[in-house]
Write a protein that holds these residues in place. Structure first.
Motif, PDB file in Angstrom:
ATOM      1  N   ASN A 247       0.857  -1.126   0.638  1.00  0.00           N
ATOM      2  CA  ASN A 247       0.294  -0.332   0.310  1.00  0.00           C
ATOM      3  C   ASN A 247       0.958   1.224   0.357  1.00  0.00           C
ATOM      4  O   ASN A 247       0.592   2.699  -0.403  1.00  0.00           O
ATOM      5  CB  ASN A 247      -1.347  -0.389   0.953  1.00  0.00           C
ATOM      6  CG  ASN A 247      -2.106  -0.964   0.937  1.00  0.00           C
ATOM      7  OD1 ASN A 247      -2.766  -1.279  -0.236  1.00  0.00           O
ATOM      8  ND2 ASN A 247      -2.965  -1.112   2.553  1.00  0.00           N
ATOM      9  N   ALA A 301      -2.025   4.432  -0.946  1.00  0.00           N
ATOM     10  CA  ALA A 301      -2.474   3.920  -1.408  1.00  0.00           C
ATOM     11  C   ALA A 301      -3.420   3.911  -2.460  1.00  0.00           C
ATOM     12  O   ALA A 301      -3.992   4.831  -2.079  1.00  0.00           O
ATOM     13  CB  ALA A 301      -2.751   3.001  -0.219  1.00  0.00           C
ATOM     14  N   GLU A 330      -1.104  -0.681  -3.626  1.00  0.00           N
ATOM     15  CA  GLU A 330      -1.325  -1.896  -3.246  1.00  0.00           C
ATOM     16  C   GLU A 330      -1.611  -3.369  -2.159  1.00  0.00           C
ATOM     17  O   GLU A 330      -0.522  -3.771  -2.899  1.00  0.00           O
ATOM     18  CB  GLU A 330      -2.885  -1.933  -3.770  1.00  0.00           C
ATOM     19  CG  GLU A 330      -3.129  -2.562  -5.174  1.00  0.00           C
ATOM     20  CD  GLU A 330      -4.196  -3.288  -5.965  1.00  0.00           C
ATOM     21  OE1 GLU A 330      -5.248  -1.850  -5.483  1.00  0.00           O
ATOM     22  OE2 GLU A 330      -4.871  -3.133  -7.048  1.00  0.00           O
ATOM     23  N   THR A 331      -1.042  -3.413  -1.426  1.00  0.00           N
ATOM     24  CA  THR A 331      -1.483  -4.675  -1.023  1.00  0.00           C
ATOM     25  C   THR A 331      -2.319  -5.097  -1.234  1.00  0.00           C
ATOM     26  O   THR A 331      -4.165  -6.171  -1.089  1.00  0.00           O
ATOM     27  CB  THR A 331      -1.748  -5.139   0.415  1.00  0.00           C
ATOM     28  OG1 THR A 331      -0.342  -3.549   0.842  1.00  0.00           O
ATOM     29  CG2 THR A 331      -0.649  -6.338   0.804  1.00  0.00           C
TER      30      THR A 331
END
Length: 812
Positions: A247, A301, A330-331
């Motif tokens: 993120n 993010a 973004e994760t």
């Protein structure tokens, strides 16, 4: 009726009557159809499978087919369709990705459903393999005048199978026909094109291939001039890639330029732009960085970024590399990080677990983003459990050479990647934890305890957690292993974790260090008792003796020794006759442990073991027809008179002596064969001057040899360290000094170093080991008295915790 054949005919009817019958039908059977066969399943998408089967030979009456599926091995069949399918192929949707399934089919007719077909071969649900998409961004990395080195970006999609190689085509400027450059596929994303003509312009295109075939070609590159590079600044870096997208951060990787210019590359500059196509580039770092990787932090993010890299040397800055594809900060769901820890076998590992894997997936480990690591480099006998790579084997731990930044990514999906900086703090912490796992300790419920029965039997015992039937016990007494004997019985109850030593009698030979060494599988521990304290039953003190009149005698049994203290302020009982009796009482109860010798007039009361229970008032009553006389003995809890012993001395200590303490004292010692006696007359006839004696005692007490400070009760030292103990002493004249181990004088000058000064003495134990545990003593003496001070040394291993009551000396 099923199985029988029937013919049918029809008549019509009106108001005038019934017609003749029609011609009969052919014979018709009511049997169900045969089942389909040769059911085949083919990959389609991540959630669907294409199913195909062969129809039965007799298919005229078949209305359709029902399909069924089950996960392999479960035999829980689910129906695919509610209405019969008329075709012999169907796409089954709604399956779970990466799950394996089997399928069956039934035929349907008016007579009913057929039996199930045979099961299909199991199939893993994932996308079908296609050819890769086209590579892109062809770049000229180096030109020598006759050769060009080209690089390019990998296909956006590998078609479900890793790219196996690349093929290049070339053409001259203005030409329409492409000519093949390489027949053998290039494994890397760069290739040297040879046999070019200096001064000409060339265009190139690239095709990627996998197991399914060769994909479409890339767009044609720009026209590159074949001319030897001589510019002073370096060429641009290449292979710019993104890893570990989160993120708020990502890691950027790139390859150093193939042409450095007229001087070596000294660093790299990074730039970043927001959005898919923005040309507004901002510097990521203020100064050039030396590595070919960098973690970019502080991202927003959900924001999209592109990044590029330039190389720097003394001449200046190169052109910028091709920018990366747009990447969103973004994760991703299911993102995992590298974990570091110790497994159940004590191995230190770096572990990474990926949610998305297939049969061809591999974990690509590296160090500092530049050094690929094979499994063998993690130890002689590496272990891998679902992506965990162990850094060591059973014979070695990681070392400082293993410190650094470890990286991992999936071979078929670089988006699944992570890194971990393995530091010196991690190494020390995990080595200690690894040692604890490999050398678990047996938990102690109750340490060594000493119990004495009313009969004088002695029991030493300790209790641990419950042990298995395979548990082992070794008992070490003064450096020698001992076993059960009739006089010293050893019991070991494994289910209760109980270790006990039972003595029917004690002797000074039983004094010393008792160590119980326990092992249960990989778990072990040891517990030591230094059994020499004067409060233990070797020399049980007489708490107090108060003398009134007549003859009083108190006895105490100590192992083989029968120590009798006879205090006789007056003579023995005389003027007796044959009717004279002498009885002992405690409080008002008569005592039976009495021996009365009429001839000598001596009556002996034997107290086998003096404990708190024996405290109280004792009366000796002598009587005959002429009357009676009484003598009393008070055994009080607050001892004023105590017995004691050392290696070569036995004594009675009389605190604050009074006139009642005058008399003749006898010491009897039994060595197992004969009795030895020593006498001391503390009476007026013996020359006792109580006043002068008190003054002499006071002076001797002041000048006696003594230890003033220096030794704690218990010290703990880690195995392999050196232990240094220092004592400060006093006394006039200067005391003689001896150091003892388990009551034996230390003479070893190799392991022990002893220094002696008038007021101080030091002992150093070099390179201590577990066998050095036990009791150590300093013995000081001069003509006015002596003193012995003990210290218990407990040696523990790396990873163990020192005893809670010990002073930890592990820093030496």
């Amino acid at each position: 009726i099923k199985g029988k054949r029937y013919c049918f005919r029809v008549r019509s009817i009106n108001k005038y009557g019934v017609s003749d019958p029609s011609e009969p039908t052919q014979p018709i059977s009511l049997a169900v159809p045969a089942p389909p066969h040769s059911v085949l399943a083919f990959r389609d998408t991540d959630t669907s499978v294409l199913l195909q089967w062969q129809e039965p030979k007799a298919k005229d009456d078949i209305l359709g087919y029902y399909l069924y599926y089950s996960e392999t091995g479960k035999k829980e069949w689910q129906t695919v369709n509610n209405k019969p399918i008329s075709q012999n192929r169907f796409t089954v949707h709604g399956l779970k990705t990466r799950r394996e399934y089997v399928f069956m089919v039934k035929a349907v007719s008016r007579a009913g459903n057929s039996n199930y077909s045979d099961e299909s071969q199991p199939i893993l649900v994932k996308s079908a393999i296609h050819v890769p998409s086209a590579p892109s961004a062809i770049t000229l990395l180096l030109c020598t005048g006759s050769e060009m080195v080209l690089g390019w970006r990998a296909p956006a999609s590998n078609g479900g199978d890793p790219v196996r190689g690349y093929y290049l085509d070339q053409r001259d400027k203005g030409m329409k026909t492409w000519r093949e450059v390489n027949v053998k596929p290039a494994k890397e994303r760069q290739y040297k094109v040879c046999n070019l003509t200096s001064g000409r312009f060339y265009q190139f295109r690239v095709l990627a291939g996998n197991m399914a075939g060769v994909g479409k070609p890339s767009e044609a590159s720009e026209e590159f001039l074949c001319e030897k590079w001589t510019m002073p600044e370096p060429a641009c870096p290449y292979d710019v890639e993104v890893r570990e997208v989160r993120n708020d951060s990502l890691v950027l990787l790139w390859a150093a330029p193939l042409y450095e210019g007229r001087s070596p590359v000294t660093g790299y500059l990074l730039e970043m732009s927001q959005g898919d196509q923005s040309d507004d580039w901002t510097a990521v770092t203020e100064k050039p960085i030396s590595d070919t990787h960098y973690k970019v932090s502080g991202l927003q993010a959900g924001q999209t970024y592109r990044l590029r890299v330039s190389a720097v040397n003394e001449a200046g800055v190169s052109c910028a590399s091709l920018p990366t594809e747009p990447v969103t900060a973004e994760t991703r769901p299911g993102t995992k990080n590298i974990e570091v820890g110790v497994d159940d076998d004590g191995f230190i590992f770096l572990g990474y677990e990926a949610d998305e894997m297939n049969d061809e997936s591999k974990f690509l480990w590296g160090k500092n983003y530049t050094e690929p690591l094979t499994l063998e480099e993690f130890g002689q006998k590496p272990r891998r459990i679902g992506g965990e790579v162990h850094e060591n084997n059973s014979d070695s731990y990681p070392s400082e050479e293993d410190l650094g930044l470890y990286t991992v990514e999936m071979s078929d999906n670089p988006n699944l990647s992570s890194s971990y900086d393995f530091t010196a703090e991690d190494l020390e912490r995990l080595k200690e934890l690894s040692w604890e796992v490999r050398n678990p300790l047996i938990a102690l419920k109750s340490g060594w305890q000493v119990e004495v029965s009313e009969k004088g039997d002695v029991r030493l015992w300790l209790q641990t957690e419950s042990l298995s039937d395979n548990a082992e016990l070794r008992l070490i007494f003064n450096d020698q292993e001992i076993s059960s004997t009739p006089r010293r019985k050893i019991n070991f109850d494994k289910s209760k974790g109980l270790v006990e030593i039972l003595f029917d009698r004690l002797s000074t030979e039983d004094q010393g260090s008792y160590t119980a060494q326990l092992r249960d599988g990989r778990a072990k521990n040891q517990f030591t008792l230094v059994f020499v304290d004067q409060s233990k039953p070797f020399t049980q003190p007489l708490k107090a003796i108060k003398i009134n009149n007549r003859t009083n005698e108190v006895s105490q049994k100590v192992g083989h020794f029968y120590l009798r203290c006879v205090i006789s302020p007056h003579t023995q009982v005389t003027n007796t006759n044959k009717d004279t009796t002498l009885k002992w009482f405690k409080e008002s109860a008569a005592l039976t442990q009495v021996v009365y010798d009429h001839a000598s007039g001596v009556c002996t009361l034997s107290v086998p073991q003096v404990t708190k229970k024996e405290a109280g008032s004792y009366r000796a009553v002598v009587s005959d027809g002429r009357g009676e006389d009484v003598s009393t003995l008070e055994l009080l809890h607050d001892a004023r008179m105590k017995t004691g012993s050392s290696m070569d001395k036995v004594w009675i200590e009389i605190c604050n002596p009074t006139e009642n303490d005058k008399g003749k004292y006898t010491l009897e010692m039994f060595d197992g064969e004969q009795t030895h006696k020593r006498y001391l007359d503390l009476s007026a006839q013996g020359g006792l001057d109580l006043k002068n004696l008190k003054c002499q005692i006071k002076d001797d007490f002041k000048n006696r040899a003594k230890v003033t400070k220096g030794l704690p009760d218990v010290v703990a030292i880690m195995e392999g360290k050196s232990l240094c103990l220092t004592c400060f002493i006093d006394g006039a004249p200067s005391p003689e000094i001896s150091w003892l181990r388990n009551d034996k004088e230390i003479v070893d000058e190799t392991q022990f170093t002893i220094t002696k000064e008038p007021k101080c003495s030091t002992i150093t134990i070099h390179n201590v080991n577990m066998a050095d545990s036990g009791k150590y003593s300093i013995f000081v003496r001069n003509k006015c008295g002596s003193e012995t001070v003990d210290v218990t040394v407990s040696v523990y291993k790396l990873g163990d915790k020192p005893p809670a009551n010990a002073v930890d000396m592990g820093y030496n």
